[in-house]
Design an enzyme around this catalytic site. Structure first.
Site, PDB file in Angstrom:
ATOM      1  N   LYS A  34      40.173  40.436  21.822  1.00 52.45           N
ATOM      2  CA  LYS A  34      38.872  40.029  21.287  1.00 52.45           C
ATOM      3  C   LYS A  34      37.842  41.166  21.421  1.00 52.45           C
ATOM      4  O   LYS A  34      38.142  42.213  21.987  1.00 52.45           O
ATOM      5  CB  LYS A  34      38.405  38.744  21.994  1.00 52.45           C
ATOM      6  CG  LYS A  34      39.331  37.548  21.723  1.00 52.45           C
ATOM      7  CD  LYS A  34      39.186  37.005  20.310  1.00 52.45           C
ATOM      8  CE  LYS A  34      40.372  36.235  19.779  1.00 52.45           C
ATOM      9  NZ  LYS A  34      40.694  34.966  20.393  1.00 52.45           N
TER      10      LYS A  34
HETATM   11  C1  LIG Z   1      41.399  33.604  20.389  1.00 49.08           C
HETATM   12  C2  LIG Z   1      40.854  32.338  19.859  1.00 49.08           C
HETATM   13  C3  LIG Z   1      40.750  31.183  20.647  1.00 49.08           C
HETATM   14  C4  LIG Z   1      41.370  31.062  21.997  1.00 49.08           C
HETATM   15  O1  LIG Z   1      40.876  31.965  22.924  1.00 49.08           O
HETATM   16  P1  LIG Z   1      41.595  32.073  24.364  1.00 49.08           P
HETATM   17  O2  LIG Z   1      40.566  32.808  25.176  1.00 49.08           O
HETATM   18  O3  LIG Z   1      42.844  32.835  24.168  1.00 49.08           O
HETATM   19  O4  LIG Z   1      41.819  30.698  24.853  1.00 49.08           O
HETATM   20  C5  LIG Z   1      40.133  30.075  20.119  1.00 49.08           C
HETATM   21  N1  LIG Z   1      39.650  30.072  18.866  1.00 49.08           N
HETATM   22  C6  LIG Z   1      39.742  31.148  18.067  1.00 49.08           C
HETATM   23  C7  LIG Z   1      39.162  31.079  16.697  1.00 49.08           C
HETATM   24  C8  LIG Z   1      40.376  32.309  18.538  1.00 49.08           C
HETATM   25  O5  LIG Z   1      40.489  33.362  17.721  1.00 49.08           O
END
Ligand SMILES: *Cc1c(COP(=O)(O)O)cnc(C)c1O
Length: 390
Positions: free
Chosen positions: A189
């Site tokens: 991210k």
């Molecule tokens: C990555 C992601 C998540 C989940 O995030 P985590 O921190 O891995 O639980 C949820 N929603 C979207 C749109 C994502 O891209």
């Protein structure tokens, strides 16, 4: 041959230093670093409360629980998202109602939201996904009025801002707009703690509930138990909570990442501008529809869509680019096509015409701060080579 990864983590700042400090401190789980990360996050977003957790999925689960979603309830959610946005609804015994998205933004538009809320008068909440890092306007703008509209209909807004840090709408940061906002610090991210997440809210009751439920429903957090003057062994359990706290090792990485988060957003914007300029003359691809000023966009994903003029299909283009050494991805295979949701809710593709159109042609290009102009130029050159009329 060149090798351009689809995504690349940047831990070139104070990450090692801060992690070493945690290791030396002897306190590895949630403590001062996690608290510091919360404080900084709340300063940056402007939100009154920031609660650090171990993933965005945990944050979404806690958010829905805190606004009162429970067994038998229904929650509106776009089909164009990662499964986390919808699976948390099932954790609570509630059912998702999947919504189609707008073609160009791959997100819910104010019109789609209003229609869905009117057609589903019993819906308890709405999960809004700020796809790619572009915030869906939630009604600070008068012409949209979504926040007010949802509140009048008794629908709580949970923002899945996994792509949207840092992002803003009309000079308000995402995190300080809806009822509850959930961020992800997963490895790929815009900011990472390895695994981690953050929940922000301006609602005192929600924050209190989240803080209780993220750590077993214990009335005092472990760090508090060792730093305040009551005896450390004494605590009470007020609810069957979860184990969703963020360890300090992870928070330390996050604090270092936070120091570069605006610079790296700026670099990603430059990548996006490069693509926007250099791909605009390829008639068989549709570039993402950007409704916000570029500065307000977090630019986590850059997704292009092959349209009906394309002579090759998406999977073939991905293969060709892979043989050029270029990594790509697909965001997303929509949830209505995933076996679990499709079978359980008897979902047919015809109900999601826009999502189907995007799914047929979409692919995501590399976008990260260490991507240089030579690499961007090579990616665009290869796209022209494969897609221009010969
Ligand atoms: C990555 C992601 C998540 C989940 O995030 P985590 O921190 O891995 O639980 C949820 N929603 C979207 C749109 C994502 O891209």
């Amino acid at each position: 041959m060149r090798k351009i990864l689809f995504s690349r983590v940047d831990c070139s700042g104070n990450e090692s230093l801060y992690v070493q400090q945690v290791l030396d401190s002897g306190w590895l789980t949630t403590a001062s670093k996690a608290h510091e990360l919360e404080k900084k996050f709340s300063e940056i977003t402007g939100a009154k409360h920031a609660c650090a957790v171990n993933s965005c999925t945990s944050a979404l689960h806690l958010a829905l629980e805190a606004v009162g979603v429970g067994a038998g309830d229904t929650v509106l959610v776009p089909t164009w998202t990662f499964t986390a946005s919808a699976e948390v609804i099932r954790y609570l015994g509630a059912d998702p109602i999947f919504l189609d998205v707008e073609y160009g933004t791959c997100a819910l538009s104010p019109e789609i939201i209003k229609k869905a809320v009117e057609n589903n008068p019993n819906a308890k909440a709405l999960v809004v996904v700020h796809f790619a890092g572009q915030a869906t306007s939630l009604g600070n703008r008068e012409e949209d009025g979504i926040a007010e509209f949802c509140s009048e209909h008794g629908v709580k807004i949970i923002e899945d801002a996994a792509h949207a840090f840092p992002a803003s709408v009309d000079s308000e940061m995402v995190g300080n707009i809806g009822d509850v906002t959930c961020f992800s610090f997963y490895a790929n991210k815009t900011m990472t703690t390895g695994e981690g997440g953050m929940l922000t809210t301006n609602d005192d009751a929600v924050a209190q509930r989240v803080k209780l439920m993220r750590l077993h429903g214990i009335d005092r957090d472990v760090w508090g138990r060792f730093t305040d003057d009551k005896s450390s062994w004494e605590y009470d359990i007020l609810a069957p909570g979860f184990k969703y706290n963020m360890p300090d090792i992870n928070a330390a990485i996050g604090l270092a990442q936070l120091e570069r988060v605006f610079d790296s957003r700026q670099s990603r914007q430059q990548c996006a501008e490069y693509y926007m300029t250099n791909l605009s003359d390829i008639t068989c691809i549709d570039l993402p529809l950007i409704r916000v000023p570029y500065e307000d966009h977090a630019w986590h994903v850059f997704s292009i869509t092959l349209n009906s003029k394309a002579k090759i299909d998406r999977n073939r283009l991905i293969e060709l680019l892979a043989s050029d050494g270029i990594g790509t991805s697909v965001h997303y295979k929509p949830l209505h096509r995933m076996s679990y949701y499709k079978e359980r809710y008897n979902l047919s593709p015809e109900k999601f015409p826009n999502a189907e159109l995007i799914w047929k042609g979409c692919m995501s290009l590399p976008i990260y701060s260490s991507l240089n102009e030579g690499e961007l130029s090579y990616i665009c050159e290869r796209l022209h080579f494969h897609l221009d009329e010969k």
